[in-house]
Write a protein that holds these residues in place. Structure first.
Motif, PDB file in Angstrom:
ATOM      1  N   PHE A  73       0.833  -1.199   0.000  1.00  0.00           N
ATOM      2  CA  PHE A  73       0.000   0.000   0.000  1.00  0.00           C
ATOM      3  C   PHE A  73       0.874   1.258   0.000  1.00  0.00           C
ATOM      4  CE2 PHE A  73      -2.533   3.258   2.187  1.00  0.00           C
ATOM      5  CZ  PHE A  73      -3.631   3.298   1.340  1.00  0.00           C
ATOM      6  N   LEU A  76       2.250   1.747  -3.428  1.00  0.00           N
ATOM      7  CA  LEU A  76       1.161   2.177  -4.314  1.00  0.00           C
ATOM      8  C   LEU A  76       0.883   3.670  -4.130  1.00  0.00           C
ATOM      9  CD1 LEU A  76      -0.489   0.487  -6.292  1.00  0.00           C
ATOM     10  CD2 LEU A  76      -2.180   0.107  -4.508  1.00  0.00           C
ATOM     11  N   ILE A 193       3.141  -4.745  -8.053  1.00  0.00           N
ATOM     12  CA  ILE A 193       1.750  -5.220  -8.114  1.00  0.00           C
ATOM     13  C   ILE A 193       1.745  -6.688  -8.543  1.00  0.00           C
ATOM     14  CG2 ILE A 193      -0.412  -5.029  -9.445  1.00  0.00           C
ATOM     15  CD1 ILE A 193       0.004  -1.968  -9.433  1.00  0.00           C
ATOM     16  N   THR A 197       1.071 -10.138  -5.921  1.00  0.00           N
ATOM     17  CA  THR A 197       0.036 -11.136  -6.210  1.00  0.00           C
ATOM     18  C   THR A 197       0.642 -12.514  -6.432  1.00  0.00           C
ATOM     19  OG1 THR A 197      -1.378  -9.453  -7.198  1.00  0.00           O
ATOM     20  CG2 THR A 197      -1.842 -11.734  -7.790  1.00  0.00           C
TER      21      THR A 197
ATOM     22  N   LEU B  20      -7.282   2.215  -6.109  1.00  0.00           N
ATOM     23  CA  LEU B  20      -6.161   1.264  -6.022  1.00  0.00           C
ATOM     24  C   LEU B  20      -6.068   0.669  -4.615  1.00  0.00           C
ATOM     25  CD1 LEU B  20      -3.444   3.241  -8.028  1.00  0.00           C
ATOM     26  CD2 LEU B  20      -4.482   1.083  -8.715  1.00  0.00           C
ATOM     27  N   GLY B  21      -6.291   1.495  -3.611  1.00  0.00           N
ATOM     28  CA  GLY B  21      -6.271   1.019  -2.225  1.00  0.00           C
ATOM     29  C   GLY B  21      -7.384   0.005  -1.973  1.00  0.00           C
ATOM     30  N   THR B  24      -6.531  -3.274  -3.568  1.00  0.00           N
ATOM     31  CA  THR B  24      -5.528  -3.984  -2.760  1.00  0.00           C
ATOM     32  C   THR B  24      -6.196  -4.640  -1.548  1.00  0.00           C
ATOM     33  OG1 THR B  24      -3.866  -2.374  -3.443  1.00  0.00           O
ATOM     34  CG2 THR B  24      -3.310  -3.741  -1.550  1.00  0.00           C
ATOM     35  N   GLU B  27      -7.916  -7.697  -2.636  1.00  0.00           N
ATOM     36  CA  GLU B  27      -6.932  -8.765  -2.880  1.00  0.00           C
ATOM     37  C   GLU B  27      -6.564  -9.474  -1.577  1.00  0.00           C
ATOM     38  OE1 GLU B  27      -3.879  -7.889  -6.505  1.00  0.00           O
ATOM     39  OE2 GLU B  27      -3.678  -6.620  -4.752  1.00  0.00           O
ATOM     40  N   VAL B  28      -6.252  -8.681  -0.563  1.00  0.00           N
ATOM     41  CA  VAL B  28      -5.849  -9.266   0.722  1.00  0.00           C
ATOM     42  C   VAL B  28      -7.033 -10.024   1.335  1.00  0.00           C
ATOM     43  CG1 VAL B  28      -4.945  -8.761   3.028  1.00  0.00           C
ATOM     44  CG2 VAL B  28      -4.105  -7.473   1.062  1.00  0.00           C
ATOM     45  N   LEU B  47      -7.548 -13.104  -8.125  1.00  0.00           N
ATOM     46  CA  LEU B  47      -6.355 -12.315  -7.792  1.00  0.00           C
ATOM     47  C   LEU B  47      -5.641 -11.811  -9.045  1.00  0.00           C
ATOM     48  CD1 LEU B  47      -4.901 -14.290  -4.751  1.00  0.00           C
ATOM     49  CD2 LEU B  47      -5.892 -12.007  -4.741  1.00  0.00           C
ATOM     50  N   ALA B  51      -5.080  -7.868  -9.883  1.00  0.00           N
ATOM     51  CA  ALA B  51      -3.731  -7.341 -10.143  1.00  0.00           C
ATOM     52  C   ALA B  51      -3.672  -6.702 -11.533  1.00  0.00           C
ATOM     53  CB  ALA B  51      -2.702  -8.455 -10.023  1.00  0.00           C
ATOM     54  N   LYS B  54      -5.251  -3.241 -11.374  1.00  0.00           N
ATOM     55  CA  LYS B  54      -4.350  -2.262 -10.743  1.00  0.00           C
ATOM     56  C   LYS B  54      -3.230  -1.870 -11.710  1.00  0.00           C
ATOM     57  CE  LYS B  54      -3.002  -3.274  -6.504  1.00  0.00           C
ATOM     58  NZ  LYS B  54      -2.527  -4.204  -5.435  1.00  0.00           N
TER      59      LYS B  54
END
Lengths: 207, 102
Positions: A73, A76, A193, A197, B20-21, B24, B27-28, B47, B51, B54
């Motif tokens: 984060f 990013l 990124i 992943t 974007l946050g 993410t 994703e987590v 996932l 990705a 993003k």
């Protein structure tokens, strides 16, 4: 004399025959070629990361996902501060440019600090060293090379920030310099990124 | 040389950062949901899609590729497709790219 030459260069656009500034074209080509470089390292990791039979700890057994998520984060958000620095320069807001450049370098440094902490934890507490097994080697080489790219980016950002502190050191005329550093920085972000992943979220220890 | 007149405003850059946050965070979240319920191939596909989203957002808006001449897009996309194709073939040949069913 050097200053006169420098000013003369700034007053005249670089030669280009493609409709795109040659410096920018060169940077995009360089970044494009970097896909092959990182692709090889990611493939190497995928090849060994869950192959059974190696002695020692596998990286996927010891990942700290909450910690790496925060690091991701941070990196990013450094892309946001980078693009804000570029935007400020196009508006001739030198103070804004300076602030956002420093913020980007700071966020990049935080990411690097996180990587140093992660490596230290893995080596000291989990006894996973570079030579422990091929999976560990692949992990350290991939993330280490990415970290090296981030470190080079931080040096370039701090150099630009230092130049911007000199009177007349950074102005709209130098927009291309900042744009090229910005392209490099965003590229480092998009590679992370993919790494976040593929390496962290999708890795599973061997059965 | 640059095409700033087409670029997003600072407010738009902030909105993109929020997006974007959020991606993410999803994703987590997917990672932990998969740990609890073993989603199999669905986890990997989700996932990869997140990705990719993003990746495309950063390249298009922060790197300004969507506002640049098509020459740059062709070079960049060409390099990416070349690398992705090459390593996909290599990994498939080595039996690495096998996705489990749910």
């Amino acid at each position: 004399m050097a200053d006169v030459l420098h000013e003369a260069q700034l007053d005249h656009p670089e030669h280009e025959s493609t409709g795109v500034d040659n410096r920018k074209l060169g940077m995009w080509l360089f970044l494009s070629s970097e896909f092959l470089f990182f692709g090889a390292l990611i493939s190497n990791y995928l090849l060994y990361s869950n192959r059974a039979g190696f002695a020692g700890t596998y990286p996927s057994e010891i990942y700290d996902i909450p910690f790496t998520s925060v690091s991701s984060f941070v990196l990013l958000m450094s892309s946001l501060t980078m693009v804000l620095a570029h935007n400020a320069l196009t508006r001739a807001d030198i103070n804004g440019t300076r602030t956002w450049l420093f913020a980007t370098a700071a966020l990049g440094s935080v990411f690097l600090g996180g990587q140093v902490f992660e490596f230290t934890e893995f080596i000291v507490n989990s006894n996973m060293k570079l030579t422990t097994n091929p999976a560990a080697s692949a992990f350290y080489v991939l993330t280490g090379f990415h970290g090296t790219h981030v470190a080079i980016g931080v040096i370039m950002l701090l150099s630009l920030w230092g130049i911007s502190r000199r009177p007349g050191g950074l102005s709209e005329k130098h927009g291309m310099n900042l744009e090229l550093v910005g392209l490099y920085w965003h590229f480092v972000d998009i590679i992370w990124i993919v790494i976040f992943t593929v390496v962290y979220l999708l890795s599973v220890p061997p059965a | 040389m640059t095409t700033e007149h087409h670029h997003p405003t600072p407010a738009q850059y902030w909105k993109i950062a929020v997006l974007l946050g959020v991606l993410t965070a999803i994703e987590v979240g997917m990672y932990y949901i998969n740990r609890a319920y073993d989603l199999g191939a669905l986890n990997a596909i989700s996932l990869v899609i997140l990705a990719t989203l993003k990746f495309v957002i950063v390249v298009a808006f922060y790197m300004h590729l969507r506002y640049e001449k098509s020459t740059l897009s062709r070079f960049f996309t060409g390099g990416f497709v070349l690398a992705a194709s090459l390593y996909t073939v290599v990994l498939a040949a080595l039996g690495v790219l096998v996705i489990r069913g749910p």
